[in-house]
Design an enzyme around this catalytic site. Sequence first.
Site, PDB file in Angstrom:
ATOM      1  N   LYS A   1      41.437  33.345 174.068  1.00 42.90           N
ATOM      2  CA  LYS A   1      41.228  33.548 172.623  1.00 42.90           C
ATOM      3  C   LYS A   1      42.460  33.026 171.865  1.00 42.90           C
ATOM      4  O   LYS A   1      43.071  32.057 172.301  1.00 42.90           O
ATOM      5  CB  LYS A   1      40.921  35.024 172.322  1.00 42.90           C
ATOM      6  CG  LYS A   1      39.790  35.540 173.215  1.00 42.90           C
ATOM      7  CD  LYS A   1      39.241  36.867 172.799  1.00 42.90           C
ATOM      8  CE  LYS A   1      38.114  37.252 173.764  1.00 42.90           C
ATOM      9  NZ  LYS A   1      37.432  38.477 173.383  1.00 42.90           N
TER      10      LYS A   1
ATOM     11  N   SER B   1      35.112  43.245 179.059  1.00 45.82           N
ATOM     12  CA  SER B   1      36.002  44.203 179.726  1.00 45.82           C
ATOM     13  C   SER B   1      36.000  44.100 181.253  1.00 45.82           C
ATOM     14  O   SER B   1      36.115  45.111 181.945  1.00 45.82           O
ATOM     15  CB  SER B   1      35.691  45.631 179.264  1.00 45.82           C
ATOM     16  OG  SER B   1      35.873  45.742 177.856  1.00 45.82           O
TER      17      SER B   1
ATOM     18  N   HIS C   1      30.536  31.756 171.607  1.00 45.19           N
ATOM     19  CA  HIS C   1      31.119  33.081 171.843  1.00 45.19           C
ATOM     20  C   HIS C   1      30.729  34.012 170.685  1.00 45.19           C
ATOM     21  O   HIS C   1      30.651  33.573 169.533  1.00 45.19           O
ATOM     22  CB  HIS C   1      32.637  32.973 171.960  1.00 45.19           C
ATOM     23  CG  HIS C   1      33.257  34.239 172.458  1.00 45.19           C
ATOM     24  ND1 HIS C   1      33.499  35.302 171.618  1.00 45.19           N
ATOM     25  CD2 HIS C   1      33.621  34.632 173.691  1.00 45.19           C
ATOM     26  CE1 HIS C   1      34.000  36.298 172.332  1.00 45.19           C
ATOM     27  NE2 HIS C   1      34.093  35.914 173.597  1.00 45.19           N
TER      28      HIS C   1
ATOM     29  N   ASN D   1      39.350  33.540 179.110  1.00 45.34           N
ATOM     30  CA  ASN D   1      39.236  33.235 177.689  1.00 45.34           C
ATOM     31  C   ASN D   1      40.466  33.827 177.006  1.00 45.34           C
ATOM     32  O   ASN D   1      40.521  35.031 176.744  1.00 45.34           O
ATOM     33  CB  ASN D   1      37.939  33.847 177.127  1.00 45.34           C
ATOM     34  CG  ASN D   1      37.788  33.602 175.640  1.00 45.34           C
ATOM     35  OD1 ASN D   1      38.551  32.836 175.046  1.00 45.34           O
ATOM     36  ND2 ASN D   1      36.796  34.249 175.026  1.00 45.34           N
TER      37      ASN D   1
ATOM     38  N   GLU E   1      32.355  36.029 169.032  1.00 49.21           N
ATOM     39  CA  GLU E   1      33.321  36.032 167.911  1.00 49.21           C
ATOM     40  C   GLU E   1      33.082  34.833 166.992  1.00 49.21           C
ATOM     41  O   GLU E   1      33.288  34.922 165.778  1.00 49.21           O
ATOM     42  CB  GLU E   1      34.758  36.054 168.466  1.00 49.21           C
ATOM     43  CG  GLU E   1      35.084  37.426 169.046  1.00 49.21           C
ATOM     44  CD  GLU E   1      36.083  37.427 170.192  1.00 49.21           C
ATOM     45  OE1 GLU E   1      36.810  36.446 170.388  1.00 49.21           O
ATOM     46  OE2 GLU E   1      36.120  38.451 170.912  1.00 49.21           O
TER      47      GLU E   1
ATOM     48  N   GLY F   1      36.197  43.570 174.661  1.00 53.96           N
ATOM     49  CA  GLY F   1      37.470  44.075 174.143  1.00 53.96           C
ATOM     50  C   GLY F   1      37.447  45.561 173.836  1.00 53.96           C
ATOM     51  O   GLY F   1      38.356  46.087 173.198  1.00 53.96           O
TER      52      GLY F   1
ATOM     53  N   GLU G   1      27.441  38.192 177.607  1.00 48.06           N
ATOM     54  CA  GLU G   1      28.493  39.083 177.131  1.00 48.06           C
ATOM     55  C   GLU G   1      27.919  40.079 176.127  1.00 48.06           C
ATOM     56  O   GLU G   1      27.775  39.746 174.938  1.00 48.06           O
ATOM     57  CB  GLU G   1      29.609  38.283 176.453  1.00 48.06           C
ATOM     58  CG  GLU G   1      30.274  37.273 177.359  1.00 48.06           C
ATOM     59  CD  GLU G   1      31.687  36.931 176.882  1.00 48.06           C
ATOM     60  OE1 GLU G   1      32.613  37.071 177.689  1.00 48.06           O
ATOM     61  OE2 GLU G   1      31.856  36.562 175.712  1.00 48.06           O
TER      62      GLU G   1
END
Length: 253
Positions: free
Chosen positions: A11, A214, A96, A9, A98, A174, A168
């Site tokens: 991003k 991560s 996702h 990913n 985000e 992150g 996730e």
Amino acid sequence: MRKQIAAANWKMNLSLTQAEKLVTDLQNQNFSIAENQQVLLAVPFPYLIPVKQQINTSHVEVAAQNIASTTNGAFTGETSAEMLNGISINYAIIGHSERRLYYFESNETLAQKINRAFEFNIKPIFCCGEPLEIREANTQNDFVEIQLKESLFHLSEAQMKGFIIAYEPIWAIGTGKTASSDQAQEMHAHIRQVIAQKYGAEIANSVSILYGGSVKASNAADIFGKPDVDGGLVGGASLVATEFAAIISTLKK
Ligand code: PGA
């Protein structure tokens, strides 16, 4: 055996030049991809076509990071599943954390996105996972169960067969904080059980459940080695060719 998947990913990172260099470097790494394995590169929209043209094996495919919940029309800035299908994109990340957090995508909106994907032969990589306060309250199983039920449980058995889910935990994305392999296994087994209750064990066993948060070369083997973990959705470490190649090499054969 169900598909074992390493999905990058990217991003909103990399210039086109950097993106092309990353793909070149990745393809120059020494890794092999078995029949039961799939590598996906979820790249920003402008790079879908150039990266797709650069890839020289069918075991590596390009994926979108999002699709519109609507079919077409006056939705400025959106990209439809039909458009992606038109440029031969077969996969898209949907939901996702985000997107949920910054663009307010609800479980209901995500159900619509999943429908648009299926209408145009795009395989969703559906993301779920709990924030830190839910993990601290130890209610993560119920939280994720609701995400699955509200976004996926309208699907038919045929649609659920071979479906791809990415678990996730938001507190691990992150942050450098990874869930332990035991925490990942526990949640993946729960997700599979929730699916089995509605769709039966055979279909639940066909679903690929990826871990994300991560993942790096140094922890991938431990996490992917767990029985219900079928690979990973990888952010930061996927931007480094040697790291991502090493992660691909830890997928189960
Ligand atoms: P990370 O991101 O690997 O950088 O934690 C994973 C993701 O958000 O998909």
